[in-house]
Write an enzyme that holds these catalytic residues in place. Sequence first.
Site, PDB file in Angstrom:
ATOM      1  N   SER A   1       0.818  -1.220   0.000  1.00  0.00           N
ATOM      2  CA  SER A   1       0.000   0.000   0.000  1.00  0.00           C
ATOM      3  C   SER A   1       0.847   1.265   0.000  1.00  0.00           C
ATOM      4  O   SER A   1       0.315   2.373   0.064  1.00  0.00           O
ATOM      5  CB  SER A   1      -0.934   0.006   1.211  1.00  0.00           C
ATOM      6  OG  SER A   1      -0.186   0.134   2.393  1.00  0.00           O
TER       7      SER A   1
ATOM      8  N   ASN B   1      -1.610  -0.762  14.022  1.00  0.00           N
ATOM      9  CA  ASN B   1      -3.059  -0.495  14.043  1.00  0.00           C
ATOM     10  C   ASN B   1      -3.381   0.849  14.688  1.00  0.00           C
ATOM     11  O   ASN B   1      -4.180   1.618  14.161  1.00  0.00           O
ATOM     12  CB  ASN B   1      -3.801  -1.622  14.772  1.00  0.00           C
ATOM     13  CG  ASN B   1      -3.636  -2.959  14.067  1.00  0.00           C
ATOM     14  OD1 ASN B   1      -3.077  -3.015  12.975  1.00  0.00           O
ATOM     15  ND2 ASN B   1      -4.107  -4.026  14.690  1.00  0.00           N
TER      16      ASN B   1
ATOM     17  N   THR C   1     -36.970  28.866 -10.754  1.00  0.00           N
ATOM     18  CA  THR C   1     -37.355  27.592 -10.143  1.00  0.00           C
ATOM     19  C   THR C   1     -37.738  26.689 -11.308  1.00  0.00           C
ATOM     20  O   THR C   1     -38.245  27.176 -12.321  1.00  0.00           O
ATOM     21  CB  THR C   1     -38.552  27.737  -9.178  1.00  0.00           C
ATOM     22  OG1 THR C   1     -39.683  28.218  -9.913  1.00  0.00           O
ATOM     23  CG2 THR C   1     -38.255  28.690  -8.032  1.00  0.00           C
ATOM     24  N   HIS C   2     -37.472  25.414 -11.179  1.00  0.00           N
ATOM     25  CA  HIS C   2     -37.703  24.462 -12.287  1.00  0.00           C
ATOM     26  C   HIS C   2     -36.972  24.894 -13.547  1.00  0.00           C
ATOM     27  O   HIS C   2     -37.385  24.557 -14.651  1.00  0.00           O
ATOM     28  CB  HIS C   2     -39.198  24.310 -12.588  1.00  0.00           C
ATOM     29  CG  HIS C   2     -40.046  24.111 -11.366  1.00  0.00           C
ATOM     30  ND1 HIS C   2     -40.350  22.869 -10.858  1.00  0.00           N
ATOM     31  CD2 HIS C   2     -40.636  25.010 -10.526  1.00  0.00           C
ATOM     32  CE1 HIS C   2     -41.101  23.004  -9.773  1.00  0.00           C
ATOM     33  NE2 HIS C   2     -41.272  24.298  -9.544  1.00  0.00           N
TER      34      HIS C   2
ATOM     35  N   SER D   1     -11.645  23.910 -28.674  1.00  0.00           N
ATOM     36  CA  SER D   1     -11.867  22.569 -29.196  1.00  0.00           C
ATOM     37  C   SER D   1     -10.713  22.245 -30.131  1.00  0.00           C
ATOM     38  O   SER D   1     -10.218  23.124 -30.831  1.00  0.00           O
ATOM     39  CB  SER D   1     -13.189  22.527 -29.955  1.00  0.00           C
ATOM     40  OG  SER D   1     -13.183  21.440 -30.868  1.00  0.00           O
TER      41      SER D   1
ATOM     42  N   LYS E   1     -15.064  27.258 -30.927  1.00  0.00           N
ATOM     43  CA  LYS E   1     -15.525  26.834 -29.613  1.00  0.00           C
ATOM     44  C   LYS E   1     -14.744  27.465 -28.464  1.00  0.00           C
ATOM     45  O   LYS E   1     -13.533  27.638 -28.532  1.00  0.00           O
ATOM     46  CB  LYS E   1     -15.411  25.304 -29.474  1.00  0.00           C
ATOM     47  CG  LYS E   1     -16.466  24.527 -30.226  1.00  0.00           C
ATOM     48  CD  LYS E   1     -17.892  24.806 -29.765  1.00  0.00           C
ATOM     49  CE  LYS E   1     -18.239  24.089 -28.483  1.00  0.00           C
ATOM     50  NZ  LYS E   1     -18.322  22.643 -28.661  1.00  0.00           N
TER      51      LYS E   1
ATOM     52  N   ASN F   1     -14.978  26.509 -24.502  1.00  0.00           N
ATOM     53  CA  ASN F   1     -15.698  25.544 -23.675  1.00  0.00           C
ATOM     54  C   ASN F   1     -15.528  25.797 -22.171  1.00  0.00           C
ATOM     55  O   ASN F   1     -14.448  26.172 -21.724  1.00  0.00           O
ATOM     56  CB  ASN F   1     -15.229  24.124 -24.002  1.00  0.00           C
ATOM     57  CG  ASN F   1     -15.647  23.698 -25.399  1.00  0.00           C
ATOM     58  OD1 ASN F   1     -16.700  24.138 -25.889  1.00  0.00           O
ATOM     59  ND2 ASN F   1     -14.831  22.892 -26.036  1.00  0.00           N
TER      60      ASN F   1
ATOM     61  N   GLU G   1     -17.625  21.828 -16.112  1.00  0.00           N
ATOM     62  CA  GLU G   1     -17.894  20.416 -16.383  1.00  0.00           C
ATOM     63  C   GLU G   1     -17.051  19.516 -15.484  1.00  0.00           C
ATOM     64  O   GLU G   1     -17.516  18.503 -14.961  1.00  0.00           O
ATOM     65  CB  GLU G   1     -17.614  20.107 -17.852  1.00  0.00           C
ATOM     66  CG  GLU G   1     -18.495  20.913 -18.804  1.00  0.00           C
ATOM     67  CD  GLU G   1     -17.948  20.888 -20.224  1.00  0.00           C
ATOM     68  OE1 GLU G   1     -18.220  19.908 -20.919  1.00  0.00           O
ATOM     69  OE2 GLU G   1     -17.242  21.831 -20.621  1.00  0.00           O
TER      70      GLU G   1
ATOM     71  N   TYR H   1      -9.467  -4.249  14.560  1.00  0.00           N
ATOM     72  CA  TYR H   1      -8.814  -3.943  13.287  1.00  0.00           C
ATOM     73  C   TYR H   1      -8.984  -5.100  12.299  1.00  0.00           C
ATOM     74  O   TYR H   1      -8.898  -6.268  12.662  1.00  0.00           O
ATOM     75  CB  TYR H   1      -7.309  -3.677  13.484  1.00  0.00           C
ATOM     76  CG  TYR H   1      -6.614  -3.426  12.172  1.00  0.00           C
ATOM     77  CD1 TYR H   1      -6.629  -2.160  11.594  1.00  0.00           C
ATOM     78  CD2 TYR H   1      -5.991  -4.458  11.463  1.00  0.00           C
ATOM     79  CE1 TYR H   1      -6.034  -1.921  10.357  1.00  0.00           C
ATOM     80  CE2 TYR H   1      -5.387  -4.229  10.232  1.00  0.00           C
ATOM     81  CZ  TYR H   1      -5.428  -2.968   9.685  1.00  0.00           C
ATOM     82  OH  TYR H   1      -4.843  -2.733   8.455  1.00  0.00           O
TER      83      TYR H   1
HETATM   84  N1  ARG Z   1      -1.138  -0.527   6.274  1.00  0.00           N
HETATM   85  C1  ARG Z   1      -2.026  -0.953   7.282  1.00  0.00           C
HETATM   86  C2  ARG Z   1      -3.359  -0.204   7.175  1.00  0.00           C
HETATM   87  O1  ARG Z   1      -3.404   0.827   6.629  1.00  0.00           O
HETATM   88  C3  ARG Z   1      -1.441  -0.650   8.612  1.00  0.00           C
HETATM   89  C4  ARG Z   1      -1.941  -1.547   9.688  1.00  0.00           C
HETATM   90  C5  ARG Z   1      -1.513  -2.933   9.446  1.00  0.00           C
HETATM   91  N2  ARG Z   1      -1.762  -3.764  10.569  1.00  0.00           N
HETATM   92  C6  ARG Z   1      -1.708  -5.060  10.482  1.00  0.00           C
HETATM   93  N3  ARG Z   1      -1.901  -5.693  11.563  1.00  0.00           N
HETATM   94  N4  ARG Z   1      -1.415  -5.673   9.355  1.00  0.00           N
HETATM   95  O2  ARG Z   1      -4.355  -0.665   7.643  1.00  0.00           O
END
Ligand code: ARG
Length: 466
Positions: free
Chosen positions: A29, A116, A161-162, A283, A289, A291, A296, A323
Amino acid sequence: MAGARKARPVSRAALAGEADPRLVALSVSIQDDGALYAEDVRGSQAHVSMLARQGIVPKAVARRLVKALDRVRAEFAAGRIAFDPALEDVHTHVERRLGELTGKDAGYLHAGRSRNDQVGLDERLFIVGACGRTGAALARLQRALLGQARAHERTLLPGYTHLQRAQPVSLAHHLLAYVEMLGRDRARLAEVKARAAVSPLGSGALAGTTLRLDREAVAASLGLAGVTRNSLDAVSDRDSAIELLFAVALSAVHLSRLGEEIVLWTTREFGFMTLDDAFATGSSLMPQKKNPDVGELARGRAGRAIGDLVTLLSIVKNLPLSYNRDLQEDKRPLLSGPDALILTTDALAGAVETATYHADRMEAALGGGEALATDVAEYLVERGVPFRQAHEAVGAAAKLAARLGKPLAALTAAEWRALHPRFEKDVLRCFDARRSLRRRELPGAPGPKAVRGELRRWEKALRSGS
Ligand code: ARG
């Protein structure tokens, strides 16, 4: 990683051991939570300083770790930390780099802490900062709207309105409606921030720690107002993240509505507004154009913001205490949502600030007097006629005008009189839109005095930063 002493694998990595690459690829991650490096370092510095004060870690070691953590933060900021999928997340990357810099001292850091409660803290610190940044961006857009409102106190247009022309308002009153929405958004962010500002550290993995941590001192040193009250809840609670994404989504919806009006108002059909060239796009095919992409994109971004909120609610909804790894999936929506909103807000602020509003086109849209039909009905009410009867009489007038092929304002005093005996010659004065507005001075109404009061109130509030 630069300048490495002998790398010491942290125990978790060792635990992961020979994880199958397919699991590693799923688990990693750092590409998302790497954005939390500053919060992670700050939390670690507060934690280790407290450990030293409590006599759990030697003071000299804590000092070295705090200094080395400064360096880790600087390396992250400079993009000099190489991401390693086997190290999973930002917490492990920071700790690994700390290990390279300080050798076995780094091993003292994680006492009484788990990833955690650590990730919970990082997120809360992020949320506190994000609320501030987002609120400041919304205030910039409020100022842009307020500037145009001040310049267009006397510009009249039909309120709708509308999406049908309804009654006259000033452009100032119209723009102030958005200032109100954004004001509520900022108040909401301030509340989210206040609820988020507590420290979960000390909750450990889920059941606290046997070590004598000083939780309050850590919270105070991080500028947080207090500590969480239940360790199971603390490591699995994502309410603050959800609240932030709700606040962001609702703001994005407000910006989307403003964006939609920019799109409508810049059409040839409306012609109420022209964007500055710097805030319009051409465009690639059609040379004529110009835009309104800014509007948007504001609409499109709102779709993402709503999706982010739903994502996070869905991640949390079936989780047993405490957790669960599902929670790692909160990073992308949480960490990208506020910045996306800030980009949209700043672009809209620029577009509004530099746009030209066409008072002539707006006032032309009021021509014919249809938008003043309610005033005529109220004219009769003021002369003792029950409103329903008055409504009927003006309805008949509208039909008559249509039959005669002329606008409502062109009916003669005699024609009015024929429709209801209480009409006098002065009914024709109802068709002066400025006069109509001058008579609408209840609090919150579009009368010029009421609007000037609101302009002043907001100018003062935005000067003082509230
Ligand atoms: N990267 C994990 C998260 O965002 C951190 C916590 C991970 N804890 C674990 N016991 N694997 O949740």
